[in-house]
Design an enzyme around this catalytic site. Structure first.
Site, PDB file in Angstrom:
ATOM      1  N   HIS A 156       0.936  -1.212  -0.040  1.00 14.50           N
ATOM      2  CA  HIS A 156       0.038  -0.118   0.131  1.00 14.50           C
ATOM      3  C   HIS A 156       0.706   1.455   0.083  1.00 14.50           C
ATOM      4  O   HIS A 156       0.418   2.178  -0.593  1.00 14.50           O
ATOM      5  CB  HIS A 156      -0.963   0.202   1.221  1.00 14.50           C
ATOM      6  CG  HIS A 156      -2.439  -0.485   0.882  1.00 14.50           C
ATOM      7  ND1 HIS A 156      -2.868   0.076  -0.296  1.00 14.50           N
ATOM      8  CD2 HIS A 156      -2.969  -1.548   1.245  1.00 14.50           C
ATOM      9  CE1 HIS A 156      -4.154  -0.684  -0.519  1.00 14.50           C
ATOM     10  NE2 HIS A 156      -4.010  -1.706   0.628  1.00 14.50           N
ATOM     11  N   CYS A 197       6.478  -3.767 -20.472  1.00 16.81           N
ATOM     12  CA  CYS A 197       5.262  -3.204 -19.691  1.00 16.81           C
ATOM     13  C   CYS A 197       5.402  -3.367 -18.307  1.00 16.81           C
ATOM     14  O   CYS A 197       4.322  -3.218 -17.601  1.00 16.81           O
ATOM     15  CB  CYS A 197       3.797  -3.694 -20.126  1.00 16.81           C
ATOM     16  SG  CYS A 197       3.589  -5.495 -19.996  1.00 16.81           S
TER      17      CYS A 197
HETATM   18  C1  PEP Z   1       4.893  -7.930 -15.255  1.00 16.96           C
HETATM   19  O1  PEP Z   1       4.971  -9.352 -14.669  1.00 16.96           O
HETATM   20  O2  PEP Z   1       5.806  -7.529 -15.532  1.00 16.96           O
HETATM   21  C2  PEP Z   1       3.639  -7.227 -15.644  1.00 16.96           C
HETATM   22  C3  PEP Z   1       3.465  -6.335 -16.313  1.00 16.96           C
HETATM   23  O3  PEP Z   1       2.249  -8.079 -15.159  1.00 16.96           O
HETATM   24  P1  PEP Z   1       2.078  -8.041 -13.681  1.00 16.96           P
HETATM   25  O4  PEP Z   1       2.836  -6.944 -12.896  1.00 16.96           O
HETATM   26  O5  PEP Z   1       0.694  -7.469 -13.972  1.00 16.96           O
HETATM   27  O6  PEP Z   1       2.045  -9.401 -13.039  1.00 16.96           O
END
Ligand code: PEP
Ligand code: MG
Length: 547
Positions: free
Chosen positions: A184, A482
């Protein structure tokens, strides 16, 4: 001067005297209970007072994320099961104070046992218990110090109720001893735009009032720094941030090599923040976040509506939507997944389609319908893909639903190693560095103690990204990042040099990334990438690339 290091979770540089959060009330010795009903009533009214307190704060909160978190906490404090637990402990002889503490303890154990997302909510439970105990003892609820001047706040971990009280004009930065990048503290610091460092051992040993310099990008905390040096560092960072914010337009290097700068979103609520920083689209729409609390599968119409909202808000721009990434740290109750000894290595992400192909089919139908209604440029990708067969099956399902572009996330080393073959069956790749780090280094992404292994500058991680980038160049297909690594402005040129064609991140990080790319040529990116991959460790890679 002492330098500490932790995980930077919200970029920004600030300096000020360090103050710790007020101590939690100590439990007094147990007193004999003569009237059990009266004890339960006392506990019940203390919990009700905590609920009212949190709801009032939620109403006062100016940030909607903060308000939502507070309301969730208020619901936990008002949970009937909690009061049932209190009653049981009173019946066994505990007084109200101890019964409340024990009841929260039982909840805490089950949250911890569940692991992942729920385990990170443990700080919320501790906060609620401390508040209820303080009320019962007639003490003030523990909270943020109010010294009347700006300060850097240090704590073991922060609870949402604490952060709601934060006045960004008074609290300059946050540093916590524990907590991961998804705690958080991290989520709320990002919502409030406060520089923040989590998982920083030693911070609670710093004497109150010591001048500290906090760098929320690098995770470094300098305690006992000289005032003049601290002011110069803050001024320098502010100048860089102002220059970055003034830059607009598509992402590109100084010689015009285009790199799409995209936003990560969880719902349409995040789109205004993406617009504010001129994001060129959405590079990761985490659809599972819409349904985390659902005990029943969301129907087709409801899904169409939720996706349509994001697609139409992003009109004309690319939206990369990810199919449900359920399991591990994001269990979806409606999937009724069986308990697994190691959920991060279990049936999560696309693997759920092995057991529940219907869930994927419905979701793809909803995405296709929302696309048809909005005419958006929708790309669809699957999380947790490991093999070419999985990718090909997924791509076929996407196309069958009438969706033109199918891709996969690279989160498992096996997938990175076979990037070339994957691009033979899908249209694009998107590298999820959070999970790719976790699986490459066999280090739980929530584990603050292993933060050094989860550092996105680890050369082995960069090497895997490079394999994907090369595959993308060879196939002439897009390869994005991402995961959180995309938000590291200093790393952006290296990722581009490795062949990454888009970077998707939380919107606040985007201006600094845009500015970092504008300051280098494509040739610089390639040279820096070579240096970073050749380095023996993360620190040397960082140093080789940024000095
Ligand atoms: C990742 O694993 O880098 C990703 C973008 O997915 P999440 O953080 O939602 O698992
Ligand atoms: Mg992931």
């Amino acid at each position: 001067m002492v330098s500490l290091s932790g995980i930077g979770v919200c970029a920004g540089v600030a300096a000020g005297p360090l103050l710790r959060i007020a101590d939690v009330p100590a439990l007094p010795p147990m007193v004999a209970v003569t009237d059990a009903e009266a004890e339960v009533a006392r506990a019940s009214s203390a919990l009700a007072e905590v609920v009212t307190f949190l709801e009032r704060r939620a109403d006062r909160a100016t940030d909607e994320t903060v308000a939502e978190v507070l309301r969730a906490e208020a619901m936990m404090a008002g949970d009937e099961a909690l009061l049932d637990g209190v009653r049981e402990h009173v019946e066994e002889g505990a007084d109200a104070v101890h019964a409340v503490s024990l009841a929260f303890g039982a909840f805490r154990e089950s949250f911890e046992a569940a692991g992942g997302y729920l385990a990170e909510r443990v700080a919320d439970l501790d906060d609620l218990r401390n508040r209820a105990v303080a009320v019962l003892l007639g003490q003030p609820m523990p909270g943020i110090p109010q010294p009347g001047h700006p300060f850097v706040l240090a704590a073991k971990d922060l609870a949402p109720a604490d952060t709601a009280d934060l006045d960004p004009a008074q609290v300059l930065a946050l540093v916590t001893e524990v907590g991961g990048p998804t705690s958080h503290t991290a989520i709320l610091a990002r919502a409030l735009g406060l520089p923040a460092v989590v998982s920083c051992p030693g911070v609670l040993a710093i004497a109150e009032g010591t001048l500290v310099l906090v760098d929320g990008a690098t995770g470094r905390v300098d305690a006992g720094i000289d005032q003049v040096a601290a002011e110069a560092a803050v001024r320098g960072a502010a100048e860089v941030a102002a220059a970055a914010a003034a830059l607009t337009g598509p992402g590109q290097t100084s010689d015009g090599y285009g790199v799409k700068l995209l936003a990560n979103v969880g719902s349409a609520k995040n789109v205004p923040a993406a617009d504010e920083v001129h994001a060129e689209g959405v590079g990761l729409f985490r659809t599972e976040l819409l349904f985390l609390d659902r005990t029943r599968e969301p129907g087709l119409d409801e899904q169409v509506e939720a996706y349509r909202e994001v697609f139409s808000a992003m009109a004309g721009r690319r939206v990369v939507i990810r199919t449900l990434d359920a399991g591990a740290d994001k269990p979806l109750p409606f999937l009724n997944q069986e308990g697994e000894p190691n959920p991060a290595l279990g049936v999560r992400g696309l693997r759920i389609a092995r057991q529940r192909p219907d869930v994927l089919t419905t979701q793809l139908a909803a995405i296709a319908e929302a696309r048809a209604q909005t005419g958006a440029d929708v790309w669809v990708m699957a999380p947790m893909v490991s093999t070419i067969t999985e990718a090909a099956t997924f791509a076929a399902a996407v196309h069958e639903a009438g969706l033109p572009r199918a891709g996969v996330m690279i989160e498992v080393p096996a997938a990175a190693l076979r990037a070339r073959d994957l691009l033979g069956v899908v249209d694009f790749l998107s590298i999820g560095t959070n999970d790719l780090s976790q699986y490459t280094f066999a280090a739980d992404r929530m584990c603050g103690a292993l933060a050094d292994l989860l550092d996105p500058w680890q050369p082995a991680l960069l090497q895997l990204i490079g394999i994907c980038g090369e595959a993308g160049r060879a196939a002439g297909k897009p390869v994005g990042v991402c995961g959180e690594a995309a938000a590291d402005a200093a790393l952006a040129p290296i990722l581009v040099g490795l062949g990454v064609t888009s970077l998707s991140m939380s919107p606040r990080a985007l201006p600094a990334v845009r500015a970092a790319l504008a300051g280098v040529t494509e040739a610089d990116c390639r040279r820096l990438a070579e240096l970073a991959v050749a380095a023996p460790d993360a620190a040397t890679a960082r140093k080789a690339a940024i000095g």
